[in-house]
Scaffold this active site. Structure first.
Site, short mmCIF file in Angstrom:
data_model
loop_
_atom_site.label_atom_id
_atom_site.label_comp_id
_atom_site.label_asym_id
_atom_site.label_seq_id
_atom_site.Cartn_x
_atom_site.Cartn_y
_atom_site.Cartn_z
N TYR A 150 49.77 45.30 44.51
CA TYR A 150 48.97 45.12 45.74
C TYR A 150 48.80 43.59 45.92
O TYR A 150 48.12 43.00 44.80
CB TYR A 150 47.69 45.80 45.37
CG TYR A 150 46.53 45.61 46.46
CD1 TYR A 150 46.69 46.26 47.72
CD2 TYR A 150 45.35 44.90 46.17
CE1 TYR A 150 45.90 46.04 48.74
CE2 TYR A 150 44.46 44.70 47.38
CZ TYR A 150 44.66 45.41 48.39
OH TYR A 150 43.72 45.23 49.39
N ASP A 245 51.51 35.91 42.10
CA ASP A 245 50.34 36.29 42.51
C ASP A 245 49.32 36.58 41.01
O ASP A 245 49.29 37.56 40.69
CB ASP A 245 50.22 37.74 43.36
CG ASP A 245 48.74 38.08 43.96
OD1 ASP A 245 47.80 37.51 43.38
OD2 ASP A 245 48.65 39.12 44.69
N LYS A 273 39.43 35.34 42.39
CA LYS A 273 38.41 35.85 41.15
C LYS A 273 37.62 34.65 40.64
O LYS A 273 36.62 34.18 41.09
CB LYS A 273 39.30 36.84 40.29
CG LYS A 273 40.12 37.66 41.04
CD LYS A 273 39.25 38.66 41.78
CE LYS A 273 40.19 40.14 41.92
NZ LYS A 273 39.53 41.09 42.74
#
Length: 444
Positions: A150, A245, A273
């Site tokens: 994802y 990623d 994050k």
């Protein structure tokens, strides 16, 4: 379905009913709906250190940590102070601040492959922008992604996506144009032969390969030996870019990210994050020669009013400095959190053997994850194997048993877990005691 009593989560259930009247599905991100574990979602009121408290007054040791960013735990004094001080000066200007440069330098110093950084407001923005940059730089259209990984909800990335899509059992999302999806080539994670064949067929058309270095949105799947290295070799040989990623793994797997842990240098890195210290943030970063394609230095346009906003920058600076800086000869807070993560993962492995509950357990840095397996001896290396081997029903029983014992883990079998520097030896001991009881409850 949940085995909890009505009284224990009464207020959460009331709030969820009210939320469904004004918010689609009652939540603002699908995995929060608890479809993967049954029952109604828990609504939280506050967090301090390694603990959170829900609206019904139940207290939990937290291993979700806002899905990763809280490397120092909830409400760390250094982060609160930094945000409060900035808030008195202003929350947003839509103009440059010194904080952006300061945080960019910290990122560059920690990640060897990074020479320039562009801040955005989310991980989805980061991956979407990195792929647009790859296409602009290479003047090619196609991208390669891995099934079950994802990378945010941009149209071209909602093809064989992971995390919430897996949890909810959804097909590729409606609303994604076929023409957009046609330029996204997919292959199973860890499938060296498959990605090699894709390059044989489309090598001159491929702008980039994007990959999670740990497939943490379909549980916790690490790359097989040589997998990431093969991606680096194939992209280099074919003039494509390698995008790693690290929205979840950046500053979690290692100070320099999972790319440093496995010794692979990407062309571009996506971040999020942790670099916002718990506030909304993202970034894409990489080699200066490539990043100079981004406007206003180059022709590829990308913009955002709240990109690099001073509150997120201040929080990120405080987070990274506090986590990774320590007097000479002393261990950093990050290193201590890594040791606690190892203790937790080792304890879970031992409990799996003791209770006879088959698990696949993994941990890197301050991240961990485990699958409940339908049978012992199998190994999950890809999305296809996760669908075949994972016992999600047993995880649901485990999840609620852990909640009842004061431990909050991800409300989905297909998510990673996280530790913070606030988790101590008592937290680990309490968690492992709860795990033993929950494993036995889930086994029945």
């Amino acid at each position: 379905m949940t085995t909890t009593t009505t009284d224990r989560y009464a207020r959460s259930k009331e709030l969820f009913a009210a939320a469904q009247e004004v918010i689609p599905g009652g939540v603002n991100s699908p995995v929060r709906a608890f479809r993967g574990v049954g029952g109604s979602p828990i609504f939280f009121a506050r967090g301090t250190g390694s603990h959170v408290e829900d609206v019904d007054g139940n207290n939990y040791i937290d291993y979700v940590l806002s899905w990763g960013p809280l490397l120092l735990g909830h409400s760390h004094p250094a982060v609160i102070q930094a945000v409060n001080e900035q808030l008195t000066r202003g929350s947003s200007f839509g103009a440059p601040t010194e904080l952006e440069t300061e945080l960019a330098k910290l990122v560059i110093n920690l990640i060897p492959s990074v020479e320039q950084v562009r801040f955005v407001s989310s991980g989805t923005e980061a991956t979407m922008s990195a792929l647009r940059l790859a296409r602009a730089y290479t003047k090619r259209e196609k991208i390669v992604k891995f099934v079950g990984c994802y990378h945010g909800h941009a149209d071209m990335l909602l093809v064989q996506a992971g995390s919430g899509v897996i949890t909810l059992g959804l097909p590729d999302s409606p609303g994604v144009p076929a023409a957009t999806a046609s330029d996204t080539l997919t292959v199973e994670y860890n499938d060296v032969a498959g990605v090699t064949e894709i390059f044989r067929q489309y090598g001159e058309q491929i702008a980039a390969v994007i990959v999670e270095p740990i497939a943490a949105n379909m549980g916790f799947v690490v790359p097989e030996p040589g997998f990431l290295q093969t991606l680096r070799e194939l992209t280099t040989a074919n003039g494509a870019l390698l995008i790693i990623d690290e929205v979840m793994t950046g500053f979690r797997a290692a100070p320099g990210g999972a790319q440093v842990h496995w010794g692979v240098e990407p062309d571009l890195t996506c971040l999020g994050k942790v670099i916002g210290g718990g506030l909304p943030v993202g970034a894409y970063a990489g080699k200066k020669a490539i990043m100079q394609t981004v406007a206003p230095a180059g022709p590829m346009y990308q913009a955002g009013t709240l990109s690099g906003n001073p509150l997120a920058m201040a929080a990120g600076i405080a987070m990274l400095r506090t986590a990774f800086e320590a007097p000479e000869g002393e261990t950093t807070l990050f290193e201590r959190a890594v040791a606690r993560t190892q203790n937790l993962a080792d304890g879970i492995r031992s409990l799996s053997e003791e209770t006879g509950v088959p698990l696949q357990v993994g941990n890197i840095g301050t991240m961990f994850g485990f699958y409940f397996l339908k049978e012992p001896g199998v190994k999950v290396r890809s999305y296809a194997e996760a669908k075949e081997y994972v016992d999600a029903a047993r995880y649901s029983k485990f999840f609620w048993a852990m909640c009842e014992r004061g431990v909050y883990m991800a409300p989905s079998q297909f998510e990673a877990g996280f530790l913070s520097s606030a988790h101590d030896s008592v937290d680990i001991a309490v968690t492992l005691t709860a795990c033993r009881e929950a494993f036995l409850a889930a086994r029945g």
